[in-house]
Design a protein around this motif. Structure first.
Motif, PDB file in Angstrom:
ATOM      1  N   ASP A 119      34.783  36.430  37.155  1.00 36.55           N
ATOM      2  CA  ASP A 119      35.790  35.597  37.793  1.00 36.55           C
ATOM      3  C   ASP A 119      36.155  36.235  39.130  1.00 36.55           C
ATOM      4  OD1 ASP A 119      37.525  37.707  37.295  1.00 36.55           O
ATOM      5  OD2 ASP A 119      38.766  36.626  35.857  1.00 36.55           O
ATOM      6  N   ALA A 120      37.216  35.801  39.756  1.00 40.53           N
ATOM      7  CA  ALA A 120      37.578  36.286  41.089  1.00 40.53           C
ATOM      8  C   ALA A 120      37.940  37.763  41.107  1.00 40.53           C
ATOM      9  CB  ALA A 120      38.747  35.460  41.634  1.00 40.53           C
ATOM     10  N   HIS A 121      38.219  38.330  39.926  1.00 35.17           N
ATOM     11  CA  HIS A 121      38.659  39.723  39.854  1.00 35.17           C
ATOM     12  C   HIS A 121      37.585  40.646  39.286  1.00 35.17           C
ATOM     13  CE1 HIS A 121      42.538  37.965  40.689  1.00 35.17           C
ATOM     14  NE2 HIS A 121      42.416  37.199  39.619  1.00 35.17           N
ATOM     15  N   GLY A 122      36.397  40.120  39.066  1.00 34.60           N
ATOM     16  CA  GLY A 122      35.335  40.927  38.483  1.00 34.60           C
ATOM     17  C   GLY A 122      34.924  40.394  37.123  1.00 34.60           C
ATOM     18  N   PRO A 123      34.169  41.149  36.357  1.00 35.01           N
ATOM     19  CA  PRO A 123      33.704  40.658  35.060  1.00 35.01           C
ATOM     20  C   PRO A 123      34.742  40.834  33.950  1.00 35.01           C
ATOM     21  CG  PRO A 123      32.767  42.815  35.491  1.00 35.01           C
ATOM     22  CD  PRO A 123      33.542  42.441  36.723  1.00 35.01           C
ATOM     23  N   VAL A 124      34.701  39.913  32.986  1.00 36.47           N
ATOM     24  CA  VAL A 124      35.452  40.040  31.735  1.00 36.47           C
ATOM     25  C   VAL A 124      34.418  40.212  30.626  1.00 36.47           C
ATOM     26  CG1 VAL A 124      36.988  38.908  30.088  1.00 36.47           C
ATOM     27  CG2 VAL A 124      37.366  38.623  32.546  1.00 36.47           C
TER      28      VAL A 124
END
Length: 379
Positions: A119-124
């Motif tokens: 997502d916009a903040h990196g991987p989950v």
């Protein structure tokens, strides 16, 4: 990232002998609309996709159409097997399915390998823990302790180790009975050796834990929840209000969780009264199309009660007889039969289960049957 938490689809399950495939496809297919309306990135199924280890062709076809609709709506799908599923069958061709956005996390050996969703903040990291049958899983995981808590503790140790190495936000899918959860009548026990409970602390440190197994939606902690089944599978679930959880993760972890209600394809209701009253009382017209459980209070057990009820209530599926004021006598047909004739035993049985002695014509038929049996035995 926005995640839709579901579980316990039990595709192929029946309700008191009634087929539910149409109802299941209607409700589950509607998840695709939620995916579109809520911009959902991932839909998870935390166990019991099917109701049996070897689902029939119709159940497989329904599940295939539902999953295709969800994928077409734009969400990835992550599925883990529950105690009703066959992990081996569910995971068949899992490697190929992943290329199309369907991730089947069915192998114990790879439970620490996540599905990475950017997502916009990196991987989950989304970890799918298949249902761990304790005796089998403890050998696969090298665990000495017994019970579900022991194997899940080791599984979560491996998950945390991988999560720490990656430094990512995390979601875990698990099919388990977590301490504090409230069961209902439609779940199959997962107790082994009397030990089935798993402490919620086993899942500490995870941003969101999507639990499956219990059919009522529950919140054990802000990050630790059961979605419940999307369709009611027992009359104990009549007031559940079926729904799913919509969880959102931001840069720091879990940002919030909201409930999204699901449609009720056929409501569940319970009626009580004498058979004759129930067949004519106008106030019961409101439940004409409901699945019905009926308690009959007639002094004498009515004959062919379910069929007669279904002439007015086509979806009556369950009947109990509880005579008003209690039974006229205790059930004794399994006791004190010594010294009684076959006819006396048969007559007592009829009186106990119906609430009145047999009629003269019934006595004649009993005597004829007993005589015929005696002649056959003498030959």
């Amino acid at each position: 990232m926005r995640l839709l938490h579901t579980s316990d689809w039990h595709v192929g399950r029946t309700f008191h002998g009634r087929d539910l495939l149409l109802e299941q496809e209607s409700v589950l297919g509607g998840l695709a609309d939620l995916v579109s309306d809520e911009s959902v990135d991932v839909v998870v199924v935390a166990g019991d996709l099917f109701d049996r280890a070897v689902p029939n062709a119709e159940a497989v076809a329904v599940c295939t159409r539902v999953l295709e609709r969800i994928r077409s709506a734009g969400a990835r799908v992550v599925i883990t097997p529950g105690n009703h599923d066959s992990a081996a069958r569910l995971g068949l061709f899992g490697g190929f399915a992943a290329a199309g956005g369907l991730f089947l996390r069915t192998r114990i050996a790879s439970l620490h390998e996540p599905v990475l969703v950017p997502d916009a903040h990196g991987p989950v990291a989304v970890y799918g823990i298949p249902f761990l049958e304790p005796e089998t899983a403890r050998h696969a995981l090298g665990v000495e302790g017994k019970g579900h808590a022991a194997v899940l503790t080791e599984a979560m140790r491996r998950v945390r180790e991988d999560r720490a190495a990656r430094g990512v936000r995390s979601v875990v899918l698990a099919h388990a009975f977590v301490t504090g959860g409230e069961p209902c009548e439609s779940e199959r026990t997962i107790a082994v050796g009397g030990v089935q409970d798993v402490p919620g602390a086993v899942f500490d440190g995870i941003d969101y834990v999507a639990l499956g197994h219990l059919h009522g939606q529950q919140t054990l902690a802000e990050h630790l929840r059961y979605s419940g089944s999307p369709v009611a599978y027992s009359f104990s679930e009549a007031r559940h209000g079926k729904s799913v959880w919509l969880a959102e993760l931001d840069a720091s972890g879990l940002a919030g969780v909201e409930r999204r209600m699901l449609p009720v394809p056929r409501a569940l209701s319970t009626l009580s009264g004498t058979l004759d009253e129930l067949l004519v009382a106008p106030e019961h017209e409101a439940v004409h199309e409901h699945f019905l459980s009926v308690v009959l209070t007639d002094r004498v057990r009515p004959l062919d009660a379910l069929r007669r009820l279904q002439t007015r209530f086509p979806h009556a599926v369950h009947v109990e007889w509880r005579p008003e004021g209690g039974r006229t006598g205790e059930l004794r047909f399994a006791e004190r039969v010594r010294g009684r004739t076959d006819e006396e035993v048969a007559c007592c049985f009829l009186e106990d289960v119906r609430g009145e002695p047999p009629a003269e014509r019934e006595l004649e038929l009993l005597r004829e049957a007993i005589s015929a049996a005696a002649r056959e035995e003498a030959q």
